[in-house]
Design an enzyme around this catalytic site. Structure first.
Site: not given
Length: 236
Positions: A131, A145
């Site tokens: 990501s 995360y």
């Protein structure tokens, strides 16, 4: 690109970016095997559509994931796409939820990549879907995360060194806002995402899959240990 002599293993391939990757590699002639955790009907439909093989395997369960990869036999390309997103105030976020996310996003990526490398010929490819938040996180509540996605970067750099003598490349693809079930282009978080982007348009799963296909090809044999961001300038 012609990949008729390649076997591609996709961890987490039943939906979203994973499904687009399965479709792309299948269309290129590869033999594709993909795992899914819970979406049995969706996985079966994708397998029927593409001719790929669907295997049920939890990416957060180490031994099961390793067995699934091992049973697939020789693998030319491994794409690790499984991922969990848990967000919230770190002072109140459930520890078990964070642990599960680490199991899938970090441990699964590491053990899956290592096991796949055992089965690869020289010149194989390992791709991890990370990501762009590993490089830039403008919103609160995503510390755990982002930690897992940043870990993928270090893992890829290290494995690139370890696998380099065999010509195996290890790369991370870092999508930004991408129109999937997890983060739809018309969802409640879309406006905030678009505000941070240089190009005010959500990406598509097929765009990410196209980048994966390029990195799996012979023309990318000199690209390794690198982060490939595809996010419309979200992390610019």
């Amino acid at each position: 690109m012609e990949l008729s002599d390649h076997t591609v293993f996709v961890v987490g391939g039943s939906r979203g970016i994973g499904a687009a990757i399965v479709r792309r590699f299948s269309a290129a002639g590869a033999t594709v095997v993909f795992t899914y955790a819970a979406s049995t009907e969706t996985a079966a439909a994708l397998a029927t559509e593409t001719g790929a093989q669907a295997l049920r395997a939890d990416a957060g369960e180490r031994d099961g994931l390793i067995s699934a990869i091992r049973d697939a036999g020789p693998i030319d390309v491994c794409v690790y796409n499984a991922g969990l997103l848990v967000f919230g105030d770190p002072l109140t976020l459930a520890a078990d939820d964070v642990d599960q996310m680490i199991d899938v996003n970090v441990r699964g990526a590491y053990f899956g990549s290592v096991e796949a490398s055992r089965l690869m010929p020289d010149g194989g490819r390992i791709l991890v879907i990370g990501s762009d938040t590993a490089d830039n996180m403008p919103f609160p509540g995503l510390a755990a995360y982002v930690m897992t996605k940043a870990a993928m970067q270090g893992m890829a750099r290290g494995l690139a060194r370890d696998m380099g003598p065999r010509g195996i490349t290890v790369n991370v693809i870092q999508p930004g806002p991408t129109d999937t079930d997890m983060n739809p282009a018309k969802g409640p978080r879309a406006a905030g995402m678009l505000a941070e982007m240089a190009i005010k348009r959500y990406g598509t799963a097929d765009e990410v899959a196209s980048l994966a296909l390029y990195l799996a090809g012979a023309q990318a044999r000199g690209i390794t240990g690198a982060m490939h961001t595809i996010d419309g300038g979200f992390a610019a």
